[in-house]
Design a protein around this motif. Structure first.
Motif, short mmCIF file in Angstrom:
data_model
loop_
_atom_site.label_atom_id
_atom_site.label_comp_id
_atom_site.label_asym_id
_atom_site.label_seq_id
_atom_site.Cartn_x
_atom_site.Cartn_y
_atom_site.Cartn_z
N PHE A 239 29.14 -15.30 -5.89
CA PHE A 239 27.86 -14.97 -6.51
C PHE A 239 27.11 -14.02 -5.58
CE2 PHE A 239 27.99 -18.48 -9.59
CZ PHE A 239 28.88 -19.34 -8.98
N TRP A 240 26.39 -13.10 -6.19
CA TRP A 240 25.54 -12.20 -5.43
C TRP A 240 24.09 -12.37 -5.85
CZ3 TRP A 240 26.87 -9.41 -1.23
CH2 TRP A 240 28.24 -9.22 -0.98
N TYR A 241 23.23 -12.55 -4.84
CA TYR A 241 21.81 -12.74 -5.07
C TYR A 241 21.02 -11.67 -4.30
CZ TYR A 241 23.05 -17.62 -6.31
OH TYR A 241 23.58 -18.76 -6.88
N ARG A 242 19.82 -11.42 -4.77
CA ARG A 242 18.87 -10.67 -3.95
C ARG A 242 17.60 -11.51 -3.83
NH1 ARG A 242 17.33 -5.07 -6.93
NH2 ARG A 242 16.19 -4.82 -4.98
N GLN A 243 16.94 -11.32 -2.72
CA GLN A 243 15.75 -12.11 -2.44
C GLN A 243 14.67 -11.22 -1.87
OE1 GLN A 243 16.10 -15.13 0.64
NE2 GLN A 243 14.81 -16.54 -0.51
N PHE A 244 13.52 -11.18 -2.52
CA PHE A 244 12.38 -10.44 -2.01
C PHE A 244 11.56 -11.37 -1.13
CE2 PHE A 244 13.15 -6.54 -4.04
CZ PHE A 244 13.65 -6.80 -5.30
N PRO A 245 10.74 -10.79 -0.24
CA PRO A 245 9.96 -11.62 0.69
C PRO A 245 9.17 -12.70 -0.03
CG PRO A 245 9.84 -9.33 1.32
CD PRO A 245 10.55 -9.36 -0.01
N LYS A 246 9.25 -13.89 0.50
CA LYS A 246 8.49 -15.03 0.02
C LYS A 246 8.83 -15.40 -1.42
CE LYS A 246 4.64 -14.18 3.15
NZ LYS A 246 3.18 -14.03 3.32
N GLN A 247 10.00 -15.02 -1.86
CA GLN A 247 10.42 -15.37 -3.21
C GLN A 247 11.74 -16.14 -3.19
OE1 GLN A 247 10.26 -12.37 -6.23
NE2 GLN A 247 8.37 -11.47 -5.45
N SER A 248 12.09 -16.67 -4.34
CA SER A 248 13.33 -17.42 -4.45
C SER A 248 14.51 -16.47 -4.60
CB SER A 248 13.24 -18.38 -5.63
OG SER A 248 14.35 -19.26 -5.64
N LEU A 249 15.69 -17.04 -4.69
CA LEU A 249 16.88 -16.24 -4.87
C LEU A 249 17.01 -15.83 -6.33
CD1 LEU A 249 17.46 -18.42 -2.49
CD2 LEU A 249 19.80 -17.58 -2.70
N MET A 250 17.37 -14.58 -6.54
CA MET A 250 17.57 -14.09 -7.89
C MET A 250 19.04 -13.73 -8.06
SD MET A 250 16.03 -10.76 -9.85
CE MET A 250 17.35 -9.69 -9.27
N LEU A 251 19.71 -14.42 -8.97
CA LEU A 251 21.13 -14.15 -9.19
C LEU A 251 21.31 -12.78 -9.81
CD1 LEU A 251 24.06 -15.25 -9.14
CD2 LEU A 251 23.64 -16.11 -11.46
N MET A 252 22.21 -12.00 -9.21
CA MET A 252 22.51 -10.67 -9.75
C MET A 252 23.77 -10.72 -10.61
SD MET A 252 21.91 -8.43 -6.31
CE MET A 252 22.20 -6.88 -7.13
#
Lengths: 117, 112
Positions: free
Chosen positions: A34-47
């Protein structure tokens, strides 16, 4: 537990160039990655989700032509950010699951910090 | 889509205190997971729960899978400075190779 590595740990690239991030399962065979991206102070977002030898399944809103995912072996998946722009700057994290035994759950890599200038 | 409501968003406690955080959902999950993420690192799996009502411990950490299958909580006893980090709950409706739904995280600060 199962160990996942990522390389590089951080990368700076110029706008318009492409960047490849590697994700490796070190002590188990990751049938699914799985690949995720995460912005500062946010949760993981599945890509996207990828099974070995198959095309990746992208989440809604994720551009498959921009974020190229390859899962050619049971221990390696790559994410290539093509024609990167500053808004692609983020923390990218991969995870792998063997679907059985000690690697049943998702085990995460340490992440890759991408900065696009 | 499925969403997890995680609370509290942040906590500031003194070393030695106990901590409790929880996740709720309007949907039923078959698996609940708790992860901890340190700054600049990937999440690390703390506890996995697979049965409604299950109570599982990992050292000073205890987590429970709610009877309704729509909630879970994580307790940390006798907190120490290295407990600092962001704790995420995650739920899944199918097997281990299926995608997770993540909560928004609880940021824990422990004052020595």
């Amino acid at each position: 537990g199962a160990v996942v590595s990522q390389h590089p740990s951080w990368v700076i690239c110029k706008s318009g160039t492409s960047v490849k991030i590697e994700c490796r399962s070190l002590d188990f065979q990751a049938t699914t990655m799985f690949w995720y991206r995460q912005f500062p102070k946010q949760s993981l977002m599945l890509m996207a989700t990828s099974n070995e030898g198959s095309k990746a399944t992208y989440e809604q809103g994720v551009e498959k032509d921009k974020f190229l995912i390859n899962h050619a072996s049971l221990t390696l998946s790559t994410l290539t950010v093509t024609s990167a722009h500053p808004e692609d700057s983020s923390f990218y994290i991969c995870s792998g699951s063997g679907g059985t035994g000690l690697s049943y759950e998702q085990y995460f890599g340490p992440g890759t910090r991408l900065t696009v200038t | 889509g499925q969403q997890l409501n995680q609370s509290p968003q942040s906590m500031f406690i003194q070393e030695g205190e106990d901590v409790s955080m929880n996740c709720t959902s309007s949907s039923i999950f078959n698996t609940w997971l708790w992860y901890k993420q340190d700054p600049g690192e990937g999440p690390v799996l703390l506890i996995a729960l697979y049965k409604a009502g299950e109570l599982t411990s990992n050292g000073r950490l205890t987590a429970q899978f709610g009877i309704t299958r729509k909630d879970s909580f994580l307790n940390i006893s006798a907190s120490i400075p290295s407990d600092v980090g962001i704790y995420f709950c995650a739920g899944r409706t199918q097997g281990g190779s299926e995608k997770l739904v993540f909560g928004k995280g609880t940021k824990l600060t422990v004052n020595p």
